[in-house]
Design an enzyme around this catalytic site. Structure first.
Site, short mmCIF file in Angstrom:
data_model
loop_
_atom_site.label_atom_id
_atom_site.label_comp_id
_atom_site.label_asym_id
_atom_site.label_seq_id
_atom_site.Cartn_x
_atom_site.Cartn_y
_atom_site.Cartn_z
N PHE A 804 0.84 -1.21 0.00
CA PHE A 804 0.00 0.00 0.00
C PHE A 804 0.87 1.26 0.00
O PHE A 804 1.88 1.34 0.69
CB PHE A 804 -0.91 -0.01 1.23
CG PHE A 804 -1.59 1.29 1.53
CD1 PHE A 804 -2.47 1.86 0.61
CD2 PHE A 804 -1.36 1.96 2.73
CE1 PHE A 804 -3.10 3.08 0.88
CE2 PHE A 804 -1.99 3.16 3.01
CZ PHE A 804 -2.85 3.73 2.07
N HIS A 805 0.46 2.24 -0.80
CA HIS A 805 1.13 3.55 -0.84
C HIS A 805 0.09 4.63 -0.52
O HIS A 805 -0.83 4.87 -1.29
CB HIS A 805 1.73 3.80 -2.22
CG HIS A 805 2.61 5.02 -2.28
ND1 HIS A 805 2.19 6.28 -1.93
CD2 HIS A 805 3.91 5.17 -2.67
CE1 HIS A 805 3.17 7.15 -2.10
NE2 HIS A 805 4.23 6.50 -2.54
N SER A 806 0.25 5.28 0.62
CA SER A 806 -0.67 6.33 1.02
C SER A 806 -0.41 7.62 0.24
O SER A 806 0.64 7.78 -0.38
CB SER A 806 -0.52 6.60 2.52
OG SER A 806 -1.37 7.66 2.93
#
Length: 949
Positions: A804-806
């Site tokens: 996941f990349h915020s």
């Protein structure tokens, strides 16, 4: 049966005669009996043995492949080889008679066709007598060579066939052969890569169907040979009263209007054509490299850097509005061709900014050379067609180069010897090609009357849309597969091997642009291509990919028409405007994903449909412009016909050769070994997270090799890569995962594709990926946040991994919504889970307490590590035993974080740290990263790994 005459009493008499049709009968009977006898014997004597493959046996697999039938067991292997040996006689006779039937004075192609038939026959012997049991690799090499040679054998046979029954049947069996190859490849991948039970049986049926179509195609020769009589003559005292051996006794309806596929072929002409192809290869290499270098700077500035203005170097053709410049480059075309090599030589310039400016100069010369290559080319019959075809083939060559070098062009200025570049070779060949460049076309005085030109605006629009679509969609063979990619299980095309299919479609488009010129420039063809573009954008998996292939064929086929149209206008206006519009499309192509960092970004946020629609509309204007151009240049007469045949011959040679090369590369790159984790005996799962900055290191070199080495030495079984989507013009249309995954033996999920408008998230795993789902987390203001939720088979246990990349720091609400979304994904998972992430939060504060909460049931790999902001590893229901932080060296701006977990033990974990000496040796991190480390990578922050009870 034909009569057998015995006339032995006088010299010159016919000792024996035989109707030629019996050659065809014998070939069909012996070949057919060889395969059928082996199949019957094999099914009767060794059924379960020959249906078994490396993964499954009966009842999952219940029909044998050709290779298993003819090569694995006695007596079927011996019976097959005996009858194939007997088939050799009729086979060589068939090739010889085919040549005699079609040989005509001055016709070159029947000789080539016969030579192809001979070589094809020897490759048949290769895979027949070197079985898969003897040497699997050479058996496959000979079989693939045989299938590839079937292309010119069948196409050539169709072309030289007389109209009638034989031609109809040849077309029918040839189409059947080629259509069958598609499911053959599909089910082979299903078996070899995805290990689907029963897939090999379906593959076997396709393989046997190819055998049938192959034999049936050659059996059609009976219609040709029935007009021949083979005679054995007593040569002593031969008289003129006997007809020459091999002459037909009945007339045939020969296609005298076409001298053959390779008519007009000459070594000198082929050499000149090859020079144009290589110059085109250099043009595309330089043009596609510019965006990669520009992209380096906004990465570090996190916004507009000012270096983006170098994109406008492509509008250099406007300088041709200066009369002196036009005359100079027209009289000495070598100047511009040598000038574009500045972009290749730029790898010698060490500083990133200086290297970018050097490449910009190369692009200026490249676009000028491209413009002058076509200026007034239509004043010579088919000269523009020849140059346009070479231009397209050079483009395919650049795509194949990237296919062979893991999506990096080996002569790009981000490549050098250390990361696999071939810059010196590319530069040397470029200098030779540039010096040998000639301009055998009309000069400035041979002007087309304005009444016959139409408007330069339409030509410029069409050219802009064409070059943009070629660059954005087709400059790398992995782009189309990733447009339609949706994760595991695999239900669509893969970059390898299906990138080769994209290249085949390009080759078909090039050949269609030569032989079906009127059809491809019609509104009907444009409408079909537009539908293909809509399907590509709207659908996933094979449906979307087929739409992309339709568009691919059209884009390559329309190149000659658009370049011919552009060539009749002043180059400064036409090519200058074309590249200006192309630049606008390139910016829009970036704006759709970089909307949070550019002025006016929200106007094009996530609107790839608009960009694609505008590009297709420009192509439509180009089609309108082509229709406005009246007959230009001579197109009648003997010389014109010869010129056309030359172009067709050269196109056939190149597209066949490049297609064969693409197939060979695909075969070589398909993984044949199952990935193996680094420490299976201890059931260790080592994971990592790394934000890789789009694969450009701090010195602006492609960093895949350095990343591969770091991942290998850290013995990472699973690694999440962030900022990894480089499938855009500005990023080089690259796939950063290919070399790492193939060299290290890993499965890969590329994550959301380029039409999903994210910066990318990828997952590489030594463990099989059972299932994966792609997510786009809520982002009402800022950049889209991608996530991959995958289930891995880890030593027989289903383990979930989320990569996941915020979003960025400035958009607080975005990050809150994204945090809630990822937490929901984790909470809904019933399996043990590991989060590999970029969270943009401080430990124990803010959104951290949503990620690590009762709802998510997740734990921080080390809550005491206060020195974090972006990267985090969280876990649950799995035993954590170690954690380490490893410096990035100069590869990127973000470190590698990594953790070790043990499968199959009590998952209870505490946060009590223990010395390395108290944990089993199998749990230890590699010692090479201690102290100064290796290649700039070392354990840092703690200066050593941490271990836990």
């Amino acid at each position: 049966m034909s009569s057998l005459s015995e006339k032995r009493n006088r010299p010159g008499s016919v000792v024996a005669s035989l109707n030629g049709k019996w050659v065809s009968y014998a070939h069909t009977a012996f070949a057919g009996y060889a395969f059928l006898s082996a199949l019957v014997l094999g099914m009767s004597l060794h059924f379960q043995k020959i249906v078994r493959n490396e993964f499954y046996g009966y009842p999952e697999e219940w029909f044998p492949s050709v290779s298993a039938t003819i090569g694995d067991r006695y007596p079927e292997r011996s019976v097959f080889q005996i009858f194939i040996a007997v088939t050799a006689g009729p086979r060589f006779a068939l090739i010889f008679l085919t040549y005699l039937v079609n040989a005509r004075p001055g016709a070159f192609f029947p000789k080539v066709h016969a030579m192809v038939g001979l070589i094809r026959t020897f490759t048949c012997g290769g895979w027949v007598y070197i079985t898969s049991t003897d040497d699997h690799d050479w058996h496959d090499i000979f079989m693939i060579a045989y299938m590839l040679l079937t292309i010119p054998w069948t196409i050539g046979g169709i072309n030289i066939s007389a109209k009638g029954t034989a031609l109809r049947w040849r077309k029918f069996f040839a189409i059947g052969f080629y259509v069958t190859i598609i499911p053959l490849i599909y089910f082979f991948i299903q078996h070899k890569v995805n290990r689907v039970p029963g897939a090999y049986t379906t593959y076997a049926f396709c393989e046997w169907a190819l055998i049938f179509f192959d034999i049936a195609y050659d059996s059609v020769s009976v219609f040709d040979f029935s007009a021949l009589e083979v005679r054995v003559i007593d040569v002593n005292g031969i008289t003129a009263g006997f007809p020459p051996v091999g002459k037909s006794s009945s007339p045939r309806n020969l296609k005298n209007n076409d001298p053959g596929l390779l008519a007009g072929f000459s070594i000198g002409g082929l050499l000149r054509f090859t020079i144009s192809v290589y110059n085109s290869f250099v043009f595309w290499s330089v043009l596609t490299s510019l965006g990669v270098l520009i992209w380096y700077f906004p990465l570090w500035y996190m916004g507009i850097s000012g270096y983006e203005v170098t994109l406008l170097s492509s509008i250099a053709p406007v300088l041709l509005g200066i009369p002196f410049a036009t005359i100079l480059f027209a009289r000495f075309p070598q100047i511009a061709q040598l000038g574009q090599l500045i972009g290749v030589a730029a790898y010698l310039v060490p500083g990133p900014s200086d290297r970018l400016l050097t490449v910009s100069a190369g692009v200026m010369f490249a676009t000028i050379a491209f413009s002058m290559e076509f200026w007034n080319a239509t004043t010579r019959p088919f000269l523009a067609l020849s140059k346009a075809t070479a231009f397209s083939i050079g483009f395919i060559g650049s795509v194949i180069a990237k296919f062979a070098f893991y999506a990096n062009n080996p002569i790009w200025p981000v490549m050098h010897e250390e990361n696999g570049g071939l810059n010196k070779i590319g530069l040397a060949l470029g200098v030779v090609a540039a010096l040998l460049t000639t301009r055998p076309q009309a000069g400035a005085n041979d002007v087309i009357p304005s009444s016959r030109r139409g408007s330069f605006v339409w030509s410029a629009c069409g050219l802009a849309g064409l070059i943009f679509n070629l660059h954005s969609l087709l400059s790398d063979s992995s782009t189309l597969p990733y447009w339609v990619w949706n994760g595991y299980p695999v239900t669509g095309p893969l970059p390898v091997p299906h990138g080769a299919i994209t290249i085949f479609a390009m080759a078909l488009g090039v050949y269609s642009g030569v032989v079906a010129r009127s059809a491809v420039r019609s509104w009907l063809a444009f409408a079909i291509a537009s539908i293909g573009a809509i399907v590509l954008y709207s659908f996933e998996n094979w449906t979307g990919y087929i739409g992309g292939l339709v568009l691919t064929v059209y884009l390559l086929a329309i190149v000659p028409a658009f370049l011919e149209s552009a060539s009749i206008h002043p180059p400064a206006r036409t090519f200058g405007l074309a590249f200006f519009l192309y630049d606008l499309l390139v910016l829009a192509h970036v704006w759709v994903v970089a909307y949070a960092f550019v002025p006016g970004g929200p106007l094009l946020r996530e609107r790839t449909d608009i960009v694609l629609g505008v590009a297709m509309s420009l192509i439509g204007l180009g089609v309108y412009g082509v229709g406005q151009v009246r007959a230009v240049g001579g197109s009648n007469g003997k010389n014109s016909s010869i010129n056309f045949y030359k172009v067709r011959a050269f196109a056939l040679i190149f597209v066949t050769s490049l297609s064969a090369l693409a197939a060979a590369i695909a075969y070589k790159r398909v993984s044949k070994e199952k990935p193996v984790p680094y420490n299976p005996d201890a059931k260790i799962m080592t994971v990592g997270i790394w934000t890789i900055h789009f694969g450009l290191d701090n010195d602006m070199w492609a960093s895949e090799v350095r990343m591969r080495d770091a991942i290998r030495d850290l013995e990472l079984d699973v690694v999440g890569l962030l900022e990894s989507d480089t499938q855009r013009i500005i990023m080089g249309n690259r796939d950063l995962t290919q070399q790492i995954a193939e060299d290290l033996g890993m499965y890969v999920d590329y994550g959301p594709g380029p039409n999903k408008h994210t910066w990318g998230a990828a997952l590489l795993s030594k463990f099989p990926i059972l299932n994966s789902t792609h997510h786009l987390l809520p982002s009402p203001v800022g950049e889209l946040a991608p996530a991959i939720h995958a289930t891995l088979d880890v030593y027989g246990t289903a383990i979930d991994v989320v990569v996941f990349h915020s979003g960025q720091e400035e958009d607080v609400e975005d990050r809150r919504l994204q945090t809630a979304g990822v937490t929901e994904i984790m909470a809904n998972s019933a399996n043990p889970l590991i989060l590999l992430s970029y969270l943009v939060t401080k430990p124990l504060e803010g959104n951290y307490n949503t990620y690590v909460s009762e709802k998510s049931r997740m734990f921080d790999i080390d809550p005491s590590d206060w020195d974090r902001w972006c990267e985090y590893i969280l876990y649950r229901d799995i035993k954590r035993v170690a954690y380490a932080r490893v410096s990035r060296s100069t590869i990127t701006d973000t470190e590698i974080q990594t953790g070790k977990f043990v499968i199959g033990v009590d998952p209870t974990s505490g946060n009590v740290q223990i010395p390395e000496s108290q944990v089993p040796k199998e749990y230890h991190y590699p010692a090479i990263f201690r102290g100064e480390g290796v290649r700039g990578h070392r354990y840092h922050v703690f200066d050593e790994p941490r271990y836990y009870q």
